[in-house]
Design a protein around this motif. Structure first.
Motif, short mmCIF file in Angstrom:
data_model
loop_
_atom_site.label_atom_id
_atom_site.label_comp_id
_atom_site.label_asym_id
_atom_site.label_seq_id
_atom_site.Cartn_x
_atom_site.Cartn_y
_atom_site.Cartn_z
N GLU A 177 26.90 16.16 22.22
CA GLU A 177 26.31 16.69 23.44
C GLU A 177 24.83 16.38 23.46
O GLU A 177 24.07 16.82 22.59
N ILE A 179 21.20 16.52 25.43
CA ILE A 179 20.47 17.28 26.43
C ILE A 179 19.01 16.85 26.41
O ILE A 179 18.57 16.12 25.53
N THR A 180 18.27 17.32 27.39
CA THR A 180 16.83 17.11 27.40
C THR A 180 16.14 18.43 27.09
O THR A 180 16.77 19.48 27.06
N GLU A 182 14.20 20.55 28.55
CA GLU A 182 14.18 21.73 29.44
C GLU A 182 15.49 22.49 29.42
O GLU A 182 15.57 23.60 29.96
N SER A 183 16.53 21.91 28.78
CA SER A 183 17.82 22.60 28.71
C SER A 183 17.87 23.63 27.58
O SER A 183 18.79 24.46 27.54
N LEU A 184 16.92 23.57 26.67
CA LEU A 184 16.90 24.52 25.55
C LEU A 184 16.45 25.89 26.03
O LEU A 184 15.70 26.03 26.99
N GLU A 185 16.90 26.91 25.32
CA GLU A 185 16.44 28.28 25.54
C GLU A 185 15.46 28.65 24.44
O GLU A 185 15.47 28.06 23.36
N GLU A 221 8.36 28.98 27.41
CA GLU A 221 8.01 28.19 28.58
C GLU A 221 6.87 28.86 29.32
O GLU A 221 6.79 30.08 29.39
N SER A 245 11.79 15.38 30.33
CA SER A 245 12.98 14.55 30.46
C SER A 245 12.98 13.34 29.54
O SER A 245 14.00 12.68 29.37
N GLU A 248 15.07 13.26 24.31
CA GLU A 248 16.51 13.37 24.27
C GLU A 248 16.94 14.04 22.97
O GLU A 248 16.53 13.62 21.89
N VAL A 251 22.50 18.66 20.56
CA VAL A 251 22.76 20.08 20.31
C VAL A 251 23.35 20.25 18.91
O VAL A 251 24.21 19.47 18.49
#
Length: 255
Positions: A177, A179-180, A182-185, A221, A245, A248, A251
């Protein structure tokens, strides 16, 4: 840095303080340094003159103080050593934050680059290994606090093995998987795959030796400023929205 050119622990403390003040206010003043370090103005003046002579700060009496490129590089390394030690004390050894802060201040001047890099790798290992994480730290805490510390060892080993098998099954079934950033918490970690394109962010990460495989943790953030603050290899970095973005990530499966 050659030993003959290293700053004393006291001078490193001054440079570190200047770095933090400049980060907050864009420039430092002698009185700001005196207040933050709880020292008198004469001591500050002497330190500023020495740091200026060594080319680490831009200094003139009664003027604002800024870091030179060499001074910023050196200060950033001092801050990194401090943060890595503090992270190790709090996240691995479960030491009180204030005690960890005080001890890191004392040790940051003597620890070698090899030890620092190993501490970084160890903290990353704890974060991503199924036998690590909060439960592992919790077990260590009990080990320190209980007289009969070894009584639960067998159960702990059994649970570790169960977690490992579960993680291996999950990883083998899951597709990679991607992700970029901004997808992390907040608090989530992921493995760096690559930084796409060109630009300042690519150069900056390369200078810090942040390469594919490095573990990135999203700290928080700043929605108002369109920035994300991350931690990687002991560095705390604030990235602009334009850079999100480009990074890269892979996960890391969680149990």
């Amino acid at each position: 840095m050659p030993k003959s050119k290293r700053l004393s622990a006291n001078m490193e403390d001054y440079l570190e303080t200047i770095y933090h003040i400049v980060s907050e206010k864009k420039a430092a003043r002698a009185k700001d340094i005196a207040v933050r370090m709880a020292v008198n103005s004469a001591s500050v003046t002497g330190a500023l003159r020495l740091l200026g002579e060594k080319g680490h700060i831009n200094y003139a009496p009664y003027d604002v103080i800024t870091l030179t490129p060499s001074g910023e590089t050196l200060a950033r390394d001092i801050v990194r050593r401090h943060e890595i030690l503090k992270d190790f004390f709090t996240k691995v050894l479960d030491v009180d934050e204030q005690e960890a802060e005080d001890t890191a201040c004392k040790m940051e001047h003597a620890v070698s680059p090899t030890i620092i890099d190993r501490l970084v790798r160890f903290v990353e290992f704890v974060q991503i290994c199924p036998r690590g994480g909060e439960e592992w730290i919790g077990g260590f805490r009990q080990f320190c606090e209980k007289d009969d510390a070894l009584s639960g060892c067998e159960n702990a080993i059994s649970k570790c093995l169960d977690d490992l098998k579960k993680r291996q099954r999950q990883f083998s079934r899951a597709k990679r998987e991607t992700i970029t950033l901004e997808s992390l918490e907040a608090g989530q970690v992921a493995r760096l795959i690559r930084v796409k394109g060109k630009g300042t962010i690519v150069k900056r990460l390369k200078e810090l030796d942040i390469t594919p495989g490095s573990i990135i943790e999203l700290e928080n953030e700043d929605a108002d400023a369109d920035r994300i603050n991350i931690k990687v290899r002991g560095y705390h970095l604030s990235l602009r929205k334009d850079d999100f973005s480009k990074i890269e990530l892979e996960v890391i499966p969680q149990t």
